[in-house]
Design a protein around this motif. Structure first.
Motif, mmCIF file in Angstrom:
data_model
loop_
_atom_site.group_PDB
_atom_site.id
_atom_site.type_symbol
_atom_site.label_atom_id
_atom_site.label_comp_id
_atom_site.label_asym_id
_atom_site.label_seq_id
_atom_site.Cartn_x
_atom_site.Cartn_y
_atom_site.Cartn_z
ATOM 1 N N ASP A 146 14.198 -3.517 5.616
ATOM 2 C CA ASP A 146 14.673 -4.768 5.095
ATOM 3 C C ASP A 146 14.428 -5.573 6.273
ATOM 4 N N ALA A 147 15.301 -5.131 7.517
ATOM 5 C CA ALA A 147 15.410 -6.123 8.819
ATOM 6 C C ALA A 147 14.481 -6.062 9.404
ATOM 7 N N GLN A 148 14.298 -4.876 9.462
ATOM 8 C CA GLN A 148 12.015 -4.966 9.987
ATOM 9 C C GLN A 148 11.649 -5.213 9.843
ATOM 10 N N ASP A 149 11.617 -5.451 8.069
ATOM 11 C CA ASP A 149 10.511 -6.540 7.384
ATOM 12 C C ASP A 149 10.545 -7.974 7.421
ATOM 13 N N TRP A 150 11.961 -8.725 7.879
ATOM 14 C CA TRP A 150 12.204 -10.002 8.948
ATOM 15 C C TRP A 150 11.853 -9.528 9.312
ATOM 16 N N ALA A 151 12.415 -9.302 10.525
ATOM 17 C CA ALA A 151 11.636 -9.631 11.742
ATOM 18 C C ALA A 151 10.005 -8.980 11.701
ATOM 19 N N ASP A 152 9.354 -8.839 11.382
ATOM 20 C CA ASP A 152 7.992 -8.956 11.270
ATOM 21 C C ASP A 152 7.344 -10.337 10.430
ATOM 22 N N MET A 153 8.673 -10.804 9.878
ATOM 23 C CA MET A 153 8.047 -12.143 9.035
ATOM 24 C C MET A 153 8.844 -13.084 10.044
ATOM 25 N N LEU A 154 9.670 -13.120 11.205
ATOM 26 C CA LEU A 154 9.725 -13.728 12.023
ATOM 27 C C LEU A 154 8.649 -14.024 12.757
ATOM 28 N N LEU A 155 8.194 -13.017 13.035
ATOM 29 C CA LEU A 155 6.859 -12.672 14.222
ATOM 30 C C LEU A 155 6.142 -13.724 13.911
ATOM 31 N N ARG A 156 5.195 -13.327 12.293
ATOM 32 C CA ARG A 156 5.136 -14.132 11.926
ATOM 33 C C ARG A 156 4.458 -15.625 11.919
ATOM 34 N N GLU A 178 9.127 2.566 10.975
ATOM 35 C CA GLU A 178 9.047 3.821 9.408
ATOM 36 C C GLU A 178 8.012 3.365 8.872
ATOM 37 N N GLU A 179 8.840 2.639 8.137
ATOM 38 C CA GLU A 179 8.240 2.456 6.792
ATOM 39 C C GLU A 179 7.453 1.240 6.531
ATOM 40 N N ALA A 180 8.226 -0.314 7.014
ATOM 41 C CA ALA A 180 7.460 -0.972 7.252
ATOM 42 C C ALA A 180 8.049 -2.161 8.398
ATOM 43 N N GLY A 181 7.175 -3.553 8.737
ATOM 44 C CA GLY A 181 7.181 -3.947 9.277
ATOM 45 C C GLY A 181 7.458 -3.694 10.657
ATOM 46 N N VAL A 182 8.165 -4.002 11.892
ATOM 47 C CA VAL A 182 8.570 -4.598 12.846
ATOM 48 C C VAL A 182 10.215 -3.655 13.699
ATOM 49 N N LYS A 183 10.270 -2.443 14.605
ATOM 50 C CA LYS A 183 11.527 -2.953 15.665
ATOM 51 C C LYS A 183 11.507 -3.491 16.190
ATOM 52 N N LEU A 210 15.872 -10.632 -2.818
ATOM 53 C CA LEU A 210 15.977 -9.638 -3.669
ATOM 54 C C LEU A 210 14.679 -8.731 -2.868
ATOM 55 N N SER A 211 15.285 -7.471 -2.045
ATOM 56 C CA SER A 211 14.452 -6.459 -1.563
ATOM 57 C C SER A 211 13.568 -5.942 -2.006
ATOM 58 N N PRO A 212 12.172 -5.798 -1.775
ATOM 59 C CA PRO A 212 10.983 -5.126 -1.893
ATOM 60 C C PRO A 212 11.235 -3.470 -2.493
ATOM 61 N N PHE A 213 12.076 -3.185 -0.525
ATOM 62 C CA PHE A 213 12.220 -1.570 -0.607
ATOM 63 C C PHE A 213 12.989 -0.767 -1.734
ATOM 64 N N GLN A 220 19.817 -7.777 -1.416
ATOM 65 C CA GLN A 220 19.719 -7.427 0.482
ATOM 66 C C GLN A 220 19.549 -8.544 1.296
ATOM 67 N N THR A 221 21.107 -8.456 2.036
ATOM 68 C CA THR A 221 20.877 -8.989 3.487
ATOM 69 C C THR A 221 21.191 -8.617 5.295
ATOM 70 N N SER A 222 20.021 -9.470 5.151
ATOM 71 C CA SER A 222 19.209 -8.280 6.083
ATOM 72 C C SER A 222 19.372 -9.282 7.696
ATOM 73 N N PHE A 223 19.135 -8.713 9.213
ATOM 74 C CA PHE A 223 19.254 -9.964 10.303
ATOM 75 C C PHE A 223 18.147 -9.357 11.578
ATOM 76 N N ALA A 224 18.220 -9.662 12.214
ATOM 77 C CA ALA A 224 17.302 -10.661 12.757
ATOM 78 C C ALA A 224 17.768 -10.800 14.238
ATOM 79 N N GLY A 225 17.585 -10.296 15.355
ATOM 80 C CA GLY A 225 17.679 -10.727 16.698
ATOM 81 C C GLY A 225 16.743 -12.007 17.352
ATOM 82 N N VAL A 226 16.985 -12.628 18.153
ATOM 83 C CA VAL A 226 15.685 -13.262 18.690
ATOM 84 C C VAL A 226 16.031 -13.659 20.007
ATOM 85 N N GLU A 227 14.939 -13.155 21.182
ATOM 86 C CA GLU A 227 15.551 -13.846 22.439
ATOM 87 C C GLU A 227 14.851 -15.132 23.264
#
Length: 349
Positions: A146-156, A178-183, A210-213, A220-227
């Motif tokens: 979910d966090a990897q998918d969230w990072a991909d959403m932020l990128l878009r 591995e499954e979805a999104g971006v590391k 609500l997690s699609p995975f 589901q709560t997920s996090f992504a960091g931005v620098e």
């Protein structure tokens, strides 16, 4: 009248005569025979010249907009007086022309007010690097897939924001999950005041949905960091000296599409600053040397930002203000379930 007054205040604050004098000086400098012998200095001078010319053009567009709106309103007023004198002999097309003039005047004034508000905002972006382009390092945090998918959403999200602003967005590095999104992903955004607009995006971004995975569709709560770091000019990057003993440089294959040069030659470069632990990976360019130079430039920009933050906050820790993409450190919450809300924890809005 309100827009006209706002334009006049902006023109008084601009001091256009100063900009015109600077343009004349820069044009004289660029006309010298030996001007292009120093490519870096010449590019800086031309960038300054274009910036000053853009300010003058912008101010002139405000004046023209006010003059055009005044002319349209005057014509509409004369047209209304003629209507009262000869209402019976008036053609319907003439009424449409008057209405069209008023609509055009209103449209011009609305666009001018929006541009003025944007200019006023840019005056607040007065930091040392606010006017530069910037790079965004987006990294998946706690939350797994979910966090990897969230990072991909932020990128878009940032790519679309740049498109709406008329900025160019270039993806420098992309490591898929591995499954979805971006590391992790590295995005460069070029445009006027790009770093000034985006520097406050630094931090952890939290998503609740609500997690699609999840087979049971649990929340589901997920996090992504931005620098966010500015893109330095070449002479600024050269001025920052990093001892070789503080660097760990490794090479690898870039991978992905691109043929033999990408898949068989180690063109990608990873630079680690040992005292701070900051790691930069660059695989955008076709040669190892160019990727190394670009990675070092991004590392120096990151260190300059950390030094600035330390000076402002009087911190003694050499690592500076790092981003921990986990609970309790988020700067913004994006809640999709059980209600929908986006809230910035710094401003409570």
């Amino acid at each position: 009248d309100a827009v006209q007054e706002q334009v006049q205040l902006a023109l008084d604050a601009m001091n256009l005569e100063r900009y015109r004098a600077e343009v004349r000086d820069l044009e004289t400098e660029s006309a010298q025979p030996a001007f292009w012998e120093d490519q870096v200095a010449a590019q800086r001078t031309m960038a300054k010249l274009n910036e000053k010319n853009e300010i003058i053009r912008r101010a002139q567009s405000w004046k023209d907009a006010i003059d055009n709106a005044d002319a349209a309103l005057e014509l509409a007023s004369l047209d209304a007086e003629n209507t009262e004198l000869s209402n019976s002999a008036r053609e319907p097309s003439e009424d449409n022309e008057a209405a069209e003039l008023l609509r055009e005047a209103a449209r011009v004034l609305i666009e001018t007010r929006r541009d003025l508000e944007q200019w006023e905002l840019q005056q607040l972006l007065s930091g040392a690097h606010d006017s530069k382009a910037c790079t965004l390092q987006i990294t998946a945090g706690a939350g797994g897939t979910d966090a990897q998918d969230w990072a991909d959403m932020l990128l878009r999200m940032y790519q679309r924001w740049a498109q709406r602003k008329g900025f160019s967005a270039r993806l420098l590095e992309y490591t898929p999950g591995e499954e979805a999104g971006v590391k992790s992903a590295l995005l460069e955004i070029s445009g006027a005041y790009a770093y000034g607009y985006l520097r406050t995006e630094k931090g952890a971004h939290r998503l609740v949905r609500l997690s699609p995975f999840n087979a049971q569709s649990k929340r589901q709560t997920s996090f992504a960091g931005v620098e966010v770091t500015p893109v330095l000019f070449e002479d600024e990057a050269v001025a920052v000296d990093i001892p070789e003993r503080d660097l760990e440089i490794s090479t690898m294959r870039a991978g992905g599409k691109g043929g033999q040069n990408v898949n068989k030659v180690e063109t990608a470069v990873r630079v680690v600053h040992l005292p701070t632990g900051i790691a930069i990976r660059c695989a955008e360019e076709r040669t190892q040397l160019m990727n190394k130079e670009r990675a070092l430039s991004m590392l120096k920009a990151r260190l300059l930002v950390i030094a600035e933050e330390q000076r402002l906050r009087e911190l003694a820790d050499v690592r500076g203000d790092t981003v921990d993409a986990a609970w309790g450190n988020q700067i913004r919450n994006y809640v999709m379930h059980p209600y929908q809300m986006v809230k910035d924890t710094r401003t409570a809005r």
